[in-house]
Design an enzyme around this catalytic site. Structure first.
Site, PDB file in Angstrom:
ATOM      1  N   SER A  51       0.846  -1.187   0.000  1.00 55.10           N
ATOM      2  CA  SER A  51       0.000   0.000   0.000  1.00 55.10           C
ATOM      3  C   SER A  51       0.880   1.234   0.000  1.00 55.10           C
ATOM      4  O   SER A  51       1.991   1.218   0.546  1.00 55.10           O
ATOM      5  CB  SER A  51      -0.902   0.005   1.237  1.00 55.10           C
ATOM      6  N   SER A  52       0.393   2.314  -0.588  1.00 51.25           N
ATOM      7  CA  SER A  52       1.161   3.552  -0.588  1.00 51.25           C
ATOM      8  C   SER A  52       1.280   4.155   0.810  1.00 51.25           C
ATOM      9  O   SER A  52       2.106   5.032   1.043  1.00 51.25           O
ATOM     10  CB  SER A  52       0.530   4.579  -1.532  1.00 51.25           C
ATOM     11  N   CYS A  53       0.472   3.671   1.771  1.00 51.39           N
ATOM     12  CA  CYS A  53       0.556   4.194   3.134  1.00 51.39           C
ATOM     13  C   CYS A  53       1.812   3.730   3.853  1.00 51.39           C
ATOM     14  O   CYS A  53       2.087   4.180   4.970  1.00 51.39           O
ATOM     15  CB  CYS A  53      -0.677   3.812   3.937  1.00 51.39           C
ATOM     16  N   TYR A  76      -1.444  -0.503  10.209  1.00 52.99           N
ATOM     17  CA  TYR A  76      -1.616  -1.169   8.914  1.00 52.99           C
ATOM     18  C   TYR A  76      -0.335  -1.050   8.094  1.00 52.99           C
ATOM     19  O   TYR A  76       0.107  -2.026   7.471  1.00 52.99           O
ATOM     20  CB  TYR A  76      -2.792  -0.516   8.183  1.00 52.99           C
ATOM     21  N   LYS A 124       2.134  -3.990   6.453  1.00 54.92           N
ATOM     22  CA  LYS A 124       2.432  -4.072   5.020  1.00 54.92           C
ATOM     23  C   LYS A 124       3.936  -4.017   4.755  1.00 54.92           C
ATOM     24  O   LYS A 124       4.451  -4.706   3.860  1.00 54.92           O
ATOM     25  CB  LYS A 124       1.707  -2.954   4.272  1.00 54.92           C
ATOM     26  N   HIS A 147     -12.930   3.905   2.577  1.00 53.77           N
ATOM     27  CA  HIS A 147     -11.910   4.896   2.252  1.00 53.77           C
ATOM     28  C   HIS A 147     -12.573   6.148   1.693  1.00 53.77           C
ATOM     29  O   HIS A 147     -13.778   6.177   1.451  1.00 53.77           O
ATOM     30  CB  HIS A 147     -10.910   4.314   1.246  1.00 53.77           C
TER      31      HIS A 147
END
Length: 320
Positions: free
Chosen positions: A120-122, A149, A153, A192
């Protein structure tokens, strides 16, 4: 092992005739990958949560030993927006660590030919230089509202790299930007931002309202990728990408949340106003991905944001 950013490594991996497992096939990303794979000439494997609890190590290993997948798209995850991440930090880190550890480890034990892990880009630092390059991973503090989260990841990405280094496993990772599209989650507690806004704006129009409240200031900038574009990118990477370094998947373009709301309003037909609740968190101020490595490989997204939102809205209306 070099993780240099130049000249991404490529190698051919044909999916035709192979047994391919999409873990998380009922989710937003997994369902799109499953649709995309229907034209690849492979045997598709799936397992519902009732059939297989990926948080259970023994059950995961037993299922994979019996099913014998030759390729795995690991799209299964516990996901949610700012509110869900903030309220359930233990669930988000523990469940995602369990899922990815069990599937990746079992893939190595059962001799899976290739695995793609969806990150994920997070995972990137809150104040990473924009647009965000893959090399920014682990260079600064994470956004506090979703660090649980994100840490899970990051662990999945590193686990893939570790199996590559120690065992030569063909395990790769990608970092998608914010996703949307058919089969999105529109629950007000766990959705989201794009899905949440679409639901609120539609509800206001249906009720004849003229004010929609939006969390935060509306100034944070976000990038959005239609999930069908993501699915196409994932299949492309499975067939061609062979680098230890995770790779960004996105459009390379972003916009403020306030502008996103206006685009959705135009699609929905809402003509009222927006008010911004600045007491609520904004999250990361900007999160635009550098997609130059993906572009260099020859892949680009095809679905424009407004067109994708219109398609998503039609799907949402069909579900009501």
């Amino acid at each position: 092992m070099s993780l240099a950013l130049d000249k991404p490594q490529t190698a051919s991996f044909d999916l035709a005739g192979r047994r391919v497992w999409v873990a998380g096939h009922r989710g937003l990303a997994g369902s799109a990958i499953l649709r995309r794979l229907e034209g690849e000439g492979c045997t598709l494997l799936t397992a519902t949560r009732a059939e297989l609890d990926l948080r259970n190590q023994r059950a995961t290993e037993d299922w994979m030993a019996k099913a014998r997948p030759e390729a795995v798209f690991l799209a299964a995850a516990k996901v949610g927006g700012i509110l869900a991440n903030d309220r359930q930090p233990a669930d988000f880190i523990a469940e995602n660590l369990a899922i990815e550890t069990n599937v990746i480890t079992a893939a190595a034990k059962t001799g899976v030919g290739k695995l793609l892990f969806l990150g994920s880009s997070c995972v990137y630092p809150k104040f990473a230089p924009q647009p965000i390059k893959e090399e920014s991973l682990l260079t600064g503090p994470l956004e506090p509202t979703n660090e649980w989260y994100a840490i899970a990841k990051i662990a999945g990405i590193k686990l893939c790299q570790a199996y590559r280094r120690q065992h030569g496993s063909r395990f790769i990772s990608c970092m998608p930007t914010n996703l949307y599209g058919p089969n999105d989650n529109f629950d007000p507690e766990t959705s989201h931002v794009l899905a949440a806004l679409l639901r609120k704006i539609h509800a206001a129009k249906a009720a004849g309202g003229n004010v929609v409240e939006i969390w935060g200031s509306g100034t944070p900038r976000r990038e959005f990728l239609h999930v069908d574009d993501l699915a196409d990118a994932c299949v492309f990477l499975m067939k061609h990408y062979e680098d230890a370094l995770p790779i960004n998947i996105g459009t390379g373009e972003d916009l403020p949340i306030a502008d996103l709301a206006r685009v959705i309003a135009g699609v929905v037909g809402y003509r009222g106003e927006f008010v911004f609740d600045r007491s609520k968190p904004d999250g990361t101020p900007r999160k635009q991905l550098d997609v130059s490595r993906m572009t260099a490989l020859g892949w680009k997204p095809k679905i424009a944001l407004k067109d994708g939102i219109a398609q998503t809205y039609r799907a949402y209306l069909a579900r009501e």
